[in-house]
Design an enzyme around this catalytic site. Structure first.
Site, mmCIF file in Angstrom:
data_model
loop_
_atom_site.group_PDB
_atom_site.id
_atom_site.type_symbol
_atom_site.label_atom_id
_atom_site.label_comp_id
_atom_site.label_asym_id
_atom_site.label_seq_id
_atom_site.Cartn_x
_atom_site.Cartn_y
_atom_site.Cartn_z
ATOM 1 N N GLU A 46 -33.104 15.447 -31.668
ATOM 2 C CA GLU A 46 -33.161 16.324 -32.845
ATOM 3 C C GLU A 46 -34.332 15.911 -33.731
ATOM 4 O OE1 GLU A 46 -29.455 16.484 -35.006
ATOM 5 O OE2 GLU A 46 -30.218 17.990 -36.409
ATOM 6 N N ASN A 193 -25.313 25.935 -33.626
ATOM 7 C CA ASN A 193 -24.778 24.569 -33.560
ATOM 8 C C ASN A 193 -23.798 24.378 -34.696
ATOM 9 O OD1 ASN A 193 -24.898 21.492 -33.022
ATOM 10 N ND2 ASN A 193 -25.492 21.648 -35.187
ATOM 11 N N GLU A 194 -22.655 23.805 -34.407
ATOM 12 C CA GLU A 194 -21.644 23.513 -35.436
ATOM 13 C C GLU A 194 -21.549 24.666 -36.432
ATOM 14 O OE1 GLU A 194 -21.955 19.487 -36.981
ATOM 15 O OE2 GLU A 194 -21.506 18.657 -35.012
ATOM 16 N N TYR A 260 -17.441 12.341 -32.303
ATOM 17 C CA TYR A 260 -18.079 11.037 -32.488
ATOM 18 C C TYR A 260 -17.020 9.955 -32.650
ATOM 19 C CZ TYR A 260 -22.663 13.207 -33.145
ATOM 20 O OH TYR A 260 -23.846 13.877 -32.947
ATOM 21 N N GLU A 316 -22.453 16.717 -28.134
ATOM 22 C CA GLU A 316 -22.696 15.609 -29.074
ATOM 23 C C GLU A 316 -21.545 14.625 -28.954
ATOM 24 O OE1 GLU A 316 -23.915 16.420 -33.111
ATOM 25 O OE2 GLU A 316 -25.036 18.199 -32.471
ATOM 26 N N GLN A 365 -28.173 9.979 -30.151
ATOM 27 C CA GLN A 365 -29.335 10.728 -29.730
ATOM 28 C C GLN A 365 -30.329 9.772 -29.083
ATOM 29 O OE1 GLN A 365 -31.017 13.182 -32.782
ATOM 30 N NE2 GLN A 365 -29.044 14.020 -33.388
HETATM 31 O O1 AHR Z 1 -26.215 14.072 -34.393
HETATM 32 C C1 AHR Z 1 -26.267 14.144 -35.787
HETATM 33 C C2 AHR Z 1 -25.621 15.415 -36.339
HETATM 34 O O2 AHR Z 1 -24.254 15.383 -36.076
HETATM 35 C C3 AHR Z 1 -26.060 16.711 -35.731
HETATM 36 O O3 AHR Z 1 -27.223 17.209 -36.311
HETATM 37 C C4 AHR Z 1 -24.910 17.619 -36.016
HETATM 38 O O4 AHR Z 1 -24.781 18.657 -35.080
HETATM 39 C C5 AHR Z 1 -23.727 16.677 -36.041
HETATM 40 O O5 AHR Z 1 -22.934 16.888 -37.148
#
Ligand code: AHR
Length: 512
Positions: A46, A193-194, A260, A316, A365
Site C-alpha cells: 500500500e 476496500n473495507e 489482524y 489482509e 504488508q
Molecule cells: O494494512 C493497513 C490498513 O488496515 C489498510 O489500509 C486497511 O485496509 C486496514 O484497515
C-alpha cells in the site's frame, strides 16, 4: 542413600516428562482433491509509510541495484519465495486514489495528500505503469483494488479499459503514448476496500448495490476476464457475509476477509518485541481465531454457494503491534520477531487446511509496514523471520492438500490454553509430500508420531526456524539471527514418521 537416588531419578523423569510430550498425527494420502492455490501466499503493498516509497521505490540517488527506481535486491528476495500476487494500491489508500494522477510524465503528475497515513504528500511517481513493471520483474500477478469510496463507476471502468483493452480507443492510445503498447490483462480486481469502514462506511445492503453498479461496468475484455473481489467482512461480522452472499452470490469471484492479530487492544496493541509469555500465548490464541472465523464465514457462504464457486480472499492478515518507538505512528513500522514467524506458520497452515474455500490471501504488508517480509534501512535490507516461513512453505503452492487428523496437546499458562501444535500437509506434482508443523509451546519439546496413509516414501529431510526466545529478532546488526537451518529431528521407522519439535519452532519436512 538408595531412597535419595530413587527420589532424584523420579524428579528427573518428572521434569523431563513435563518438558516433552508426544502426539499422534495421521496424514491421509488417498485420493487428494483440493489444490492449495499458490495465491494463498500473496502479499500486499500500500501507499503507506515506507512500503512503496523507500521500500520498493527509491530515490535515484540511492546506491542499490535498481531498474528505473525499483529496488532489485527486494525483487530478488521476493522472487526466491515465489511471490504469486501483489495487492495494490491499498488498503484505505485505494479509496482515495485516482489512477489518472499516476500516469504520464512523472514531473507533470499532480500531487495529493495521503489522508489515511500521516497526511504526507503523495507525488504519484509510483503509479499504474510502475506497479505493473514491478509485478513483471517479480513474475507475479497484479491484484488491483479500485476506488469505490471516493471514485466513480466511470473512473473504474476506464482504468480497466486502459489496462486490459487491446483495440483502438482514446485510452489505449494514451497508454501507448505512455510507453505500453499491449494490454497487461490484469485479472484480480478488488471492488473497493473495507467499504464498511475507511472505504465509505457503508452498510452491507448499500455496498451490495454499489458492487453491482461498479461490477456491471468493469468489463471483461478478450484474454482479460476479471476476477472481481467484493469487500468482505471485518473479522467476525457474519451479518456482512450473509447479506453480501445473498445479494451478490456467484456474481463475484471472491469475497474478501480482513482479520489482524492484535496482541492487546486496538488502543494499545502491545510491543512488537517486548512482551511476556502470557502476552505471547494471548497473541497466538488470537491468531488461531482465524480458523474459527474462516469456518463460520465458509458455512454462511455454503448456504448460498454450496459448490464453493466464490473464493474467500483473506487479503489482509497478520500481526499488528504498536510502531517501533521513535517512528511515525502513521507509518505502522514494526519489528518482526520469532512470534511473527509462529503467527505466519500457523496462519498459513490454517489457510492450507481451508483451501477448498480460501483461494487467495495477502499478508499485510510486504516491506517496512506491519508484519513485513523485508525491512530496509538506507541501502541495507533485512529478511524477517516471517520471510523465512514463506520461503519454507512455498513448497505447498499449487500442491494437493492432504487431509490431516491431529489431537494436539495443550499449551497452558495460568488458565489460558491453546493447541500447542498445528500442521498442514500437501503432495506436489512430483509426488513429494511436504508437512509443515508448528510447535507453539514456549518450553516443551513435542514429539509428533505420524502415520501416513496411502503414501509410500523412502527418505525424509527437513528445515527448521526457531530461536531461544519468542522475542528474538533479526536486526540490521544481526540480520541472520533467525533463519532456516537443517532439521535433524525427523526419522523413519517402517512407514511411521517421528519428528521431535523443539519449543517455539516451525518445521517443514519433505518426504520422497
Ligand atoms: O494494512 C493497513 C490498513 O488496515 C489498510 O489500509 C486497511 O485496509 C486496514 O484497515
Amino acid at each position: 542413600m538408595k531412597r535419595t537416588i530413587a527420589i532424584i531419578v523420579l524428579l528427573v523423569c518428572a521434569v523431563s516428562i513435563r518438558a516433552q510430550q508426544t502426539t499422534h498425527l495421521v496424514v491421509n494420502g488417498y485420493d487428494p482433491k483440493t489444490i492449495i492455490s499458490r495465491h494463498i501466499y500473496g502479499h500486499f503493498s500500500e501507499h503507506l509509510g515506507r512500503c512503496i516509497y523507500d521500500g520498493f521505490w527509491v530515490n535515484d540517488s540511492m546506491n542499490v541495484p535498481k531498474k528505473d527506481r525499483i529496488r532489485l535486491d527486494v525483487v530478488e528476495a521476493l522472487k526466491k519465495i515465489k511471490i504469486p500476487n501483489l495487492r495494490w494500491p491499498g488498503g484505505c489508500f485505494a479509496d482515495e486514489y485516482h489512477w489518472r494522477d499516476g500516469i504520464g510524465p512523472r514531473k507533470q503528475r499532480p500531487t495529493m495528500i495521503n489522508t489515511n497515513w500521516g497526511n504526507v504528500t503523495e507525488d504519484n511517481s509510483f503509479g499504474t505503469h510502475e506497479f505493473l513493471d514491478l509485478c513483471s520483474l517479480l513474475g507475479c500477478e497484479p491484484y488491483i483494488t479500485g476506488n469505490v469510496g471516493s471514485g466513480t463507476v466511470e473512473e473504474m471502468s476506464k482504468w480497466i479499459e486502459y489496462l486490459n483493452f487491446d483495440g483502438l480507443s482514446p485510452l489505449t492510445t494514451l497508454r501507448k503514448e505512455n510507453g505500453r503498447a499491449t494490454p497487461w490483462n490484469v485479472s484480480f480486481w478488488g471492488v473497493g476496500n473495507e467499504s464498511w469502514g475507511c472505504g465509505g462506511s457503508m452498510t452491507p445492503e448499500y455496498y451490495s448495490d454499489q458492487f453491482k453498479r461498479y461490477a456491471t461496468f468493469a468489463k471483461n475484455y478478450p484474454n482479460a476476464r476479471l476476477k472481481k473481489i467484493a469487500t468482505g467482512p471485518n473479522s467476525e461480522d457474519y451479518n456482512w457475509t450473509d447479506v453480501i452472499m445473498k445479494n451478490i452470490g456467484t456474481r463475484m469471484w471472491g469475497l474478501s476477509l480482513h482479520y489482524y492479530t492484535v496482541p492487546r487492544t486496538w488502543g494499545n496493541k502491545g510491543s512488537a518485541t517486548d512482551f511476556d509469555e502470557k502476552e505471547y500465548l494471548t497473541t497466538m490464541q488470537k491468531c488461531l481465531k482465524m480458523d474459527e472465523m474462516i469456518t463460520k464465514h465458509s458455512t454462511i457462504m455454503d448456504k448460498y454457494d454450496p459448490e464453493k464457486r466464490v473464493s474467500l480472499v483473506v487479503d489482509e492478515w497478520g500481526i499488528w503491534t504498536n510502531v517501533e518507538p521513535g517512528t511515525n505512528p502513521a507509518f505502522l513500522y514494526q519489528q518482526n520477531s520469532l512470534r511473527d514467524a509462529l503467527v505466519a506458520g500457523t496462519t498459513l497452515n490454517i489457510f492450507n487446511n481451508h483451501s477448498d474455500r480460501v483461494r487467495m490471501a495477502n499478508l499485510a504488508q510486504t516491506i517496512n509496514v506491519l508484519q513485513s517480509l523485508i525491512l530496509t534501512q538506507g541501502n541495507k535490507i533485512l529478511l524477517t523471520p516471517t520471510y523465512h516461513v514463506f520461503d519454507l512453505y512455498k513448497v505447498h503452492q499449487d500442491a494437493k492438500l492432504l487431509p490431516i487428523h491431529l489431537n494436539s496437546p495443550d499449551y497452558t499458562i495460568d488458565n489460558q490454553k491453546i493447541p500447542a501444535v498445528n500442521v498442514s500437509a500437501s503432495q506436489d506434482s512430483t509426488g513429494a509430500v511436504h508437512i509443515s508443523l508448528v510447535n507453539l509451546d514456549a518450553s516443551k519439546k513435542i514429539t509428533v508420531q505420524t502415520t501416513l496413509e496411502g503414501i509410500s516414501w523412502k527418505t525424509v529431510e527437513g528445515q527448521i526456524i526457531t530461536s531461544a526466545k519468542f522475542t528474538d529478532v533479526n536486526s540490521f546488526d544481526k540480520p541472520d539471527n533467525i533463519k532456516p537451518t537443517v532439521f535433524k529431528g525427523a526419522k523413519k521407522s517402517g512407514n511411521e514418521l517421528t519428528a521431535e519439535l523443539p519449543p517455539l519452532s516451525i518445521v517443514v519436512l519433505e518426504l520422497k
